[in-house]
Design an enzyme around this catalytic site. Structure first.
Site, mmCIF file in Angstrom:
data_model
loop_
_atom_site.group_PDB
_atom_site.id
_atom_site.type_symbol
_atom_site.label_atom_id
_atom_site.label_comp_id
_atom_site.label_asym_id
_atom_site.label_seq_id
_atom_site.Cartn_x
_atom_site.Cartn_y
_atom_site.Cartn_z
ATOM 1 N N HIS A 1 41.589 4.482 -38.222
ATOM 2 C CA HIS A 1 40.868 3.249 -37.864
ATOM 3 C C HIS A 1 39.879 2.929 -38.974
ATOM 4 O O HIS A 1 39.198 3.826 -39.474
ATOM 5 C CB HIS A 1 40.129 3.492 -36.539
ATOM 6 C CG HIS A 1 39.522 2.262 -35.949
ATOM 7 N ND1 HIS A 1 38.369 1.705 -36.446
ATOM 8 C CD2 HIS A 1 39.909 1.481 -34.926
ATOM 9 C CE1 HIS A 1 38.076 0.624 -35.734
ATOM 10 N NE2 HIS A 1 38.996 0.469 -34.799
ATOM 11 N N CYS B 1 42.451 -2.833 -37.726
ATOM 12 C CA CYS B 1 41.528 -3.480 -36.779
ATOM 13 C C CYS B 1 40.938 -4.734 -37.420
ATOM 14 O O CYS B 1 40.155 -4.645 -38.373
ATOM 15 C CB CYS B 1 40.431 -2.494 -36.386
ATOM 16 S SG CYS B 1 39.209 -3.244 -35.287
ATOM 17 N N HIS C 1 44.744 -3.519 -33.729
ATOM 18 C CA HIS C 1 43.604 -3.925 -32.903
ATOM 19 C C HIS C 1 43.334 -5.371 -33.287
ATOM 20 O O HIS C 1 43.048 -5.645 -34.457
ATOM 21 C CB HIS C 1 42.359 -3.112 -33.252
ATOM 22 C CG HIS C 1 42.356 -1.737 -32.661
ATOM 23 N ND1 HIS C 1 41.271 -0.906 -32.746
ATOM 24 C CD2 HIS C 1 43.280 -1.070 -31.937
ATOM 25 C CE1 HIS C 1 41.535 0.230 -32.124
ATOM 26 N NE2 HIS C 1 42.753 0.169 -31.639
ATOM 27 N N ASP D 1 40.890 -6.259 -28.550
ATOM 28 C CA ASP D 1 39.778 -5.332 -28.782
ATOM 29 C C ASP D 1 38.564 -5.853 -28.035
ATOM 30 O O ASP D 1 38.697 -6.633 -27.099
ATOM 31 C CB ASP D 1 39.576 -5.166 -30.284
ATOM 32 C CG ASP D 1 38.981 -3.811 -30.638
ATOM 33 O OD1 ASP D 1 38.374 -3.191 -29.751
ATOM 34 O OD2 ASP D 1 39.112 -3.380 -31.780
ATOM 35 N N HIS D 2 37.398 -5.413 -28.460
ATOM 36 C CA HIS D 2 36.178 -5.762 -27.721
ATOM 37 C C HIS D 2 36.208 -7.190 -27.213
ATOM 38 O O HIS D 2 36.498 -8.121 -27.960
ATOM 39 C CB HIS D 2 34.963 -5.652 -28.638
ATOM 40 C CG HIS D 2 34.865 -4.316 -29.285
ATOM 41 N ND1 HIS D 2 34.127 -4.096 -30.408
ATOM 42 C CD2 HIS D 2 35.411 -3.123 -28.957
ATOM 43 C CE1 HIS D 2 34.219 -2.832 -30.759
ATOM 44 N NE2 HIS D 2 35.006 -2.215 -29.881
ATOM 45 N N TYR E 1 34.197 -3.526 -23.329
ATOM 46 C CA TYR E 1 35.436 -3.087 -22.681
ATOM 47 C C TYR E 1 35.571 -3.520 -21.229
ATOM 48 O O TYR E 1 36.019 -2.762 -20.377
ATOM 49 C CB TYR E 1 35.606 -1.572 -22.827
ATOM 50 C CG TYR E 1 36.032 -1.196 -24.230
ATOM 51 C CD1 TYR E 1 37.357 -1.344 -24.625
ATOM 52 C CD2 TYR E 1 35.122 -0.748 -25.172
ATOM 53 C CE1 TYR E 1 37.759 -1.030 -25.920
ATOM 54 C CE2 TYR E 1 35.503 -0.432 -26.465
ATOM 55 C CZ TYR E 1 36.829 -0.580 -26.825
ATOM 56 O OH TYR E 1 37.238 -0.282 -28.106
HETATM 57 C C1 DNO Z 1 35.869 0.589 -31.089
HETATM 58 C C2 DNO Z 1 37.045 1.393 -31.377
HETATM 59 C C3 DNO Z 1 36.676 2.621 -32.168
HETATM 60 C C4 DNO Z 1 37.889 3.504 -32.331
HETATM 61 C C5 DNO Z 1 37.628 4.742 -33.124
HETATM 62 C C6 DNO Z 1 38.915 5.443 -33.429
HETATM 63 O O1 DNO Z 1 35.840 -0.029 -30.068
HETATM 64 O O2 DNO Z 1 38.026 0.670 -31.965
HETATM 65 O O3 DNO Z 1 35.683 3.307 -31.477
HETATM 66 O O4 DNO Z 1 38.321 3.909 -31.079
HETATM 67 O O5 DNO Z 1 36.978 4.460 -34.302
HETATM 68 O O6 DNO Z 1 38.642 6.744 -33.751
#
Ligand code: DNO
Length: 357
Positions: free
Chosen positions: A206, A244, A271, A316-317, A330
Site C-alpha cells: 500500500h 490507492c 483502492h 475507500d474512506h 469506514y
Molecule cells: C487506510 C488503509 C490503510 C491500509 C494499510 C495497509 O484506510 O488503506 O490503513 O490498510 O496501510 O497496510
C-alpha cells in the site's frame, strides 16, 4: 473488477455482514485479525473463524488487509528474521483458506495520518482531514492524545497502547534514511515473495499515506518513480501493488490513471477514492464523485477498464453521513454510495465496449 468491502470483524465493526452482502456486486470482505500485534504468527483457529463467518453470508475472504510488518523489519534490526519467519507462517496459513491477496505497508511507525477525523463539511457531513501546518507544530504523541480524546476510535496503527513507547521508536529511526528503508524492504521481499508465489498469494504494498514524510520519518512508496523502483526490487508478479488513488492523490503531482496503465499487470488490489487537495498541502477526503475532489476517479476507472482489470477493488474512506456513527472513514453509507458510483462508471464503459464490438 471484483468488488469488495473492508470489514473490521465481528465485535469490532458495527456493520454486519448482512448489510455488506446487500450492497450490489460485493463479492467479499477485506479483513484482518486486528488484535494480533505486528510480528506475531496468526492462529489458524482465528483465521478459520473469519472464513466460516464470511461463508455463512456468501462472501469471500480472498483479500487480507493487512498483515502488518514489524518495526524491526523496517528498521533492519537483527531480530527481524524471527518476525519474517512468523510472517511466512501466516502466509502459509492464509493460503489454506484460499486467500489470494495480502495488502501491507512499509510506513515507519504510523499507518495513515490525518489531523482531524471528523472535520465538518458545508453539507453537515464530516470527513477525514489533513492540515499541514498543524502537523508542523504538534508532537506525534500530542496528536495521538488529541485524536483519542475526541473520538472513540483512532486511525489504524495509532492505538495509544501501541504507541506507548513512541519516543523509543523515534530514537530507533533517528538515523534511518530512505535508502536504508529501501534496503530493508528488499531484504523482506526477497524472503517473503518466493513463499507468496509457492502459496499463490499476491502481495500488494500500500502506498504511504500521505505520500510524503511525516514527523521527519522516511517514506518511500510515494510516487510513480518509486513504485517502479519497488517493483524491480523483486521483479516477480507476486510482488505487486495495492494502488490507492486517495493516498497517492494527496500529492497533486501523482497521476493515478497513468500509474494504472503503467503498472497494469502488477496491480492486485485497487483502492479507489477521492481527495480534495489545497495549495498549502492540506487535503480532505470527499465523496467518491470526480467533481467533488481533485482526483479524476472517472479517468482512473476508465484506465482499469482499459487494462481489462480482473483484480480486487474496494471503495475507500467515505465521509460520515446521515448521522451514522462509525469508525473514521469506514461507515457503511458513503462507502456504499462510493461502490455504486464506481459500478456506474464501470458498467457504462462495459456497455459502450459492447456497442463498439
Ligand atoms: C487506510 C488503509 C490503510 C491500509 C494499510 C495497509 O484506510 O488503506 O490503513 O490498510 O496501510 O497496510
Amino acid at each position: 473488477m471484483r468488488m469488495t468491502m473492508r470489514w473490521f470483524g465481528e465485535g469490532n465493526d458495527r456493520i454486519p455482514l448482512e448489510h455488506i452482502k446487500q450492497i450490489p456486486g460485493v463479492e467479499g470482505v477485506v479483513w484482518s485479525l486486528h488484535d494480533i500485534p505486528a510480528g506475531e504468527e496468526w492462529p489458524m483457529v482465528r483465521i478459520s473463524e473469519v472464513k466460516e463467518q464470511a461463508d455463512r453470508h456468501g462472501l469471500n475472504i480472498d483479500v487480507v488487509e493487512s498483515v502488518n510488518v514489524h518495526e524491526d523489519i523496517k528498521l533492519g534490526l537483527p531480530t527481524r528474521d524471527k518476525y519474517i519467519e512468523n510472517y511466512i507462517k501466516t502466509i502459509e496459513k492464509l493460503a489454506k483458506v484460499g486467500v489470494k491477496v495480502i495488502c501491507y505497508n512499509f510506513m515507519p511507525v504510523f499507518d495513515w495520518t490525518r489531523t482531524d477525523l471528523f472535520k465538518e463539511m458545508e453539507d453537515g457531513s464530516t470527513a477525514l482531514f489533513f492540515e499541514n501546518d498543524k502537523l508542523k507544530d504538534i508532537e506525534p504523541m500530542e496528536l495521538v492524545n488529541t485524536i483519542s480524546e475526541n473520538s472513540a476510535y483512532t486511525m489504524p496503527g495509532w492505538e495509544p497502547e501501541r504507541l506507548a513507547d513512541l519516543a523509543d521508536l523515534f530514537e530507533k529511526y533517528k538515523n534511518v534514511t530512505e535508502e536504508d528503508l529501501w534496503e530493508n524492504l528488499q531484504y523482506f521481499l526477497e524472503k517473503v515473495i518466493p513463499v507468496a508465489r509457492e502459496n499463490d498469494i499476491k502481495m500488494g504494498i500500500h502506498p504511504d499515506d500521505p505520500p510524503f514524510s511525516v514527523f521527519g520519518l522516511p517514506r518511500i512508496i510515494t510516487n510513480k518513480q518509486n513504485l517502479e523502483r519497488f517493483l524491480k526490487l523483486v521483479d516477480d508478479p507476486y510482488n505487486g501493488l495495492t494502488l490507492c488513488s486517495g493516498s497517492l492523490g494527496a500529492n497533486p503531482e501523482n497521476d493515478v490513471a497513468d500509474m494504472v496503465r503503467a503498472f497494469s499487470d502488477r496491480i492486485h488490489f485497487a483502492h479507489i477514492r477521492n481527495v480534495k487537495t489545497y495549495e498549502n498541502g492540506d487535503f480532505i477526503e470527499t465523496s467518491h464523485r470526480t467533481q467533488d475532489g481533485s482526483v479524476d476517479i472517472y479517468e482512473i476507472v476508465k484506465a482499469y477498464h482499459e487494462i481489462g482489470f480482473t483484480g480486487y477493488a474496494r471503495p475507500d474512506h467515505g465521509r460520515h453521513i446521515w448521522g451514522e456513527e462509525c469508525r473514521p472513514g469506514y461507515g457503511l453509507y458513503d462507502r456504499g454510495l462510493g461502490i455504486m458510483y464506481l459500478w456506474g462508471i464501470w458498467d457504462s464503459l462495459k456497455r459502450q465496449e459492447k456497442e463498439v464490438e
